[in-house]
Design a protein around this motif. Structure first.
Motif, PDB file in Angstrom:
ATOM      1  N   ARG A   1       0.817  -1.201   0.000  1.00  0.00           N
ATOM      2  CA  ARG A   1       0.000   0.000   0.000  1.00  0.00           C
ATOM      3  C   ARG A   1       0.854   1.257   0.000  1.00  0.00           C
ATOM      4  O   ARG A   1       0.522   2.254  -0.639  1.00  0.00           O
ATOM      5  CB  ARG A   1      -0.924  -0.013   1.215  1.00  0.00           C
ATOM      6  N   SER A   2       1.965   1.215   0.754  1.00  0.00           N
ATOM      7  CA  SER A   2       2.821   2.403   0.792  1.00  0.00           C
ATOM      8  C   SER A   2       3.441   2.667  -0.574  1.00  0.00           C
ATOM      9  O   SER A   2       3.613   3.822  -0.969  1.00  0.00           O
ATOM     10  CB  SER A   2       3.914   2.241   1.854  1.00  0.00           C
ATOM     11  N   VAL A   3       3.767   1.596  -1.324  1.00  0.00           N
ATOM     12  CA  VAL A   3       4.315   1.770  -2.675  1.00  0.00           C
ATOM     13  C   VAL A   3       3.275   2.394  -3.583  1.00  0.00           C
ATOM     14  O   VAL A   3       3.576   3.309  -4.367  1.00  0.00           O
ATOM     15  CB  VAL A   3       4.773   0.413  -3.248  1.00  0.00           C
ATOM     16  N   LEU A   4       2.034   1.934  -3.499  1.00  0.00           N
ATOM     17  CA  LEU A   4       0.975   2.484  -4.348  1.00  0.00           C
ATOM     18  C   LEU A   4       0.734   3.952  -4.051  1.00  0.00           C
ATOM     19  O   LEU A   4       0.600   4.769  -4.970  1.00  0.00           O
ATOM     20  CB  LEU A   4      -0.317   1.683  -4.150  1.00  0.00           C
ATOM     21  N   SER A   5       0.687   4.312  -2.777  1.00  0.00           N
ATOM     22  CA  SER A   5       0.442   5.714  -2.428  1.00  0.00           C
ATOM     23  C   SER A   5       1.628   6.596  -2.788  1.00  0.00           C
ATOM     24  O   SER A   5       1.468   7.770  -3.124  1.00  0.00           O
ATOM     25  CB  SER A   5       0.134   5.834  -0.933  1.00  0.00           C
ATOM     26  N   HIS A   6       2.833   6.030  -2.748  1.00  0.00           N
ATOM     27  CA  HIS A   6       4.042   6.806  -3.042  1.00  0.00           C
ATOM     28  C   HIS A   6       4.218   7.028  -4.543  1.00  0.00           C
ATOM     29  O   HIS A   6       4.679   8.089  -4.971  1.00  0.00           O
ATOM     30  CB  HIS A   6       5.269   6.064  -2.487  1.00  0.00           C
ATOM     31  N   GLY A   8       1.708   6.333  -7.061  1.00  0.00           N
ATOM     32  CA  GLY A   8       0.508   6.638  -7.833  1.00  0.00           C
ATOM     33  C   GLY A   8       0.140   5.567  -8.841  1.00  0.00           C
ATOM     34  O   GLY A   8      -0.708   5.781  -9.716  1.00  0.00           O
ATOM     35  N   VAL A   9       0.761   4.399  -8.733  1.00  0.00           N
ATOM     36  CA  VAL A   9       0.471   3.291  -9.646  1.00  0.00           C
ATOM     37  C   VAL A   9      -0.886   2.687  -9.295  1.00  0.00           C
ATOM     38  O   VAL A   9      -1.254   2.571  -8.128  1.00  0.00           O
ATOM     39  CB  VAL A   9       1.575   2.217  -9.556  1.00  0.00           C
ATOM     40  N   THR A  10      -1.650   2.327 -10.305  1.00  0.00           N
ATOM     41  CA  THR A  10      -2.937   1.660 -10.104  1.00  0.00           C
ATOM     42  C   THR A  10      -2.718   0.153 -10.021  1.00  0.00           C
ATOM     43  O   THR A  10      -2.048  -0.429 -10.871  1.00  0.00           O
ATOM     44  CB  THR A  10      -3.899   1.969 -11.260  1.00  0.00           C
ATOM     45  N   ALA A  11      -3.264  -0.463  -9.001  1.00  0.00           N
ATOM     46  CA  ALA A  11      -3.086  -1.899  -8.793  1.00  0.00           C
ATOM     47  C   ALA A  11      -4.371  -2.651  -9.107  1.00  0.00           C
ATOM     48  O   ALA A  11      -5.474  -2.122  -8.935  1.00  0.00           O
ATOM     49  CB  ALA A  11      -2.674  -2.175  -7.350  1.00  0.00           C
ATOM     50  N   ARG A  12      -4.212  -3.867  -9.577  1.00  0.00           N
ATOM     51  CA  ARG A  12      -5.344  -4.770  -9.789  1.00  0.00           C
ATOM     52  C   ARG A  12      -5.037  -6.053  -9.032  1.00  0.00           C
ATOM     53  O   ARG A  12      -3.996  -6.666  -9.253  1.00  0.00           O
ATOM     54  CB  ARG A  12      -5.521  -5.056 -11.280  1.00  0.00           C
ATOM     55  N   CYS A  13      -5.917  -6.436  -8.151  1.00  0.00           N
ATOM     56  CA  CYS A  13      -5.696  -7.620  -7.331  1.00  0.00           C
ATOM     57  C   CYS A  13      -6.526  -8.785  -7.857  1.00  0.00           C
ATOM     58  O   CYS A  13      -7.672  -8.601  -8.285  1.00  0.00           O
ATOM     59  CB  CYS A  13      -6.067  -7.339  -5.871  1.00  0.00           C
TER      60      CYS A  13
END
Length: 330
Positions: A1-6, A8-13
């Motif tokens: 989560r910290s990587v995504l917030s840092h 701005g990459v959109t993730a798909r789980c």
């Protein structure tokens, strides 16, 4: 989560909680027409059809990050080989997973000068000091349990293993040569081929950024101090990621237990796995001790925390199931 917030990459789980490694065995042989020693058990195989359904055609595979960038473990062996014991202890103090003294003693056992009669007492002390299990020792024990003694004697397995270890000890004490030999090992080539073929089966093009030729040449040319500093490996990659990754991620020294989900799935597939083994064990009887399968499975069933022996047992179960499926089809 910290990587995504840092970033701005959109993730798909994707939910992979229904993964059953026993169901995967026939499919693996269909795709590869042979067992896959590089990836005997892999939950990420289940991602490929899902990615295909999403219309994705190119996948960036992270395989090789450890091998190409390097943790610099050869530096520790080099210090031990040249009897630089104080510097060695300074380096192992950075290790977070094991006791510093225990890890130090492991290298002293391999490269130091000591009477043969002291080997067993020192090994006991090493374990008591928390050096953790020796993966090479765990691998050797699992192989001894699986391979029939008469077949091991016929192929001179023990002597071949001892010869291999003598060569490896020499290679491991020379950091750049160890790095190169790790990249050249046949298992690396096999793993890349397996990943590429699995992706192609589902219409995906798998690319391996860490295996870029220029990157490999660059990493091999680096002095060992850029690969490992104060017990922290892949140092040059960490330096390159400064300000690009959250600091708690960039500087972490532990690693996720990638086998946890596979171990959990194998534990739940106990009855299916034994039923399948019952249909193939006779095909492997000339080479494999039929009772070894159950012994390995019990180790996996009883394992609640990651360990070298349980991890090797888990991978060997996958290899045995694939080998049996392949042998029955011949």
């Amino acid at each position: 989560r910290s990587v995504l917030s840092h970033t701005g990459v959109t993730a798909r789980c994707y939910a992979l909680d229904r993964y059953n490694p026993v169901h995967d065995v026939p499919l693996v042989i269909d795709v590869h027409d042979t067992p896959t020693p590089g990836h005997p058990l892999s939950i990420t195989r289940r991602l490929n059809p899902l990615l295909n359904d999403e219309g994705i055609r190119v996948v960036l595979e992270g395989h090789g990050g450890d091998e190409v960038v390097s943790h610099g473990y050869g530096h520790l062996a080099e210090l031990a080989r040249t009897s630089q014991w104080s510097r060695l202890y300074g380096e192992v103090r950075g290790e977070q997973k094991v006791s510093s003294w225990g890890l130090f003693l492991r290298y002293w056992l391999a490269y130091g000068s000591w009477p043969p009669a002291m080997e067993r007492p020192l090994q006991w002390v090493t374990r008591r000091l928390g050096a953790g299990e020796n993966p090479e020792g765990a691998r050797r024990q699992v192989i001894r349990e699986v391979v029939r003694p008469d077949f091991a004697a016929q192929t001179d397995l023990e002597e071949r293993y001892r010869s291999h270890r003598r060569t490896q000890l020499d290679v491991q004490a020379r950091p750049r040569r160890r790095h190169l030999e790790l990249l050249k090992t046949p298992l690396q080539t096999r793993a890349l081929e397996e990943l590429d073929r699995t992706g192609a089966y589902y219409g995906l093009e798998t690319r391996f950024p860490f295996w870029d030729r220029e990157l490999i040449v660059f990493c091999l040319s680096l002095p060992v101090r850029f690969k490992r500093q104060k017990g922290v490996g892949r140092w040059v990659l960490r330096a390159a990621m400064q300000d690009l990754l959250p600091e708690e991620v960039r500087s972490r020294t532990d690693k996720a237990d990638f086998q946890r989900s596979v171990r959990h799935a194998m534990q739940h597939a106990y009855h299916e796995a034994h039923a399948k083994w019952g249909t193939m064990s006779s095909a492997l009887a000339p080479w494999v001790d039929p009772a070894a399968f159950n012994a390995l499975y019990q180790r996996v069933m009883n394992d609640q925390t990651p360990s070298s022996h349980a991890g090797m047992a888990l991978q060997m179960l996958g290899r045995l199931l694939q080998l049996g499926e392949w042998r029955v089809r011949l």
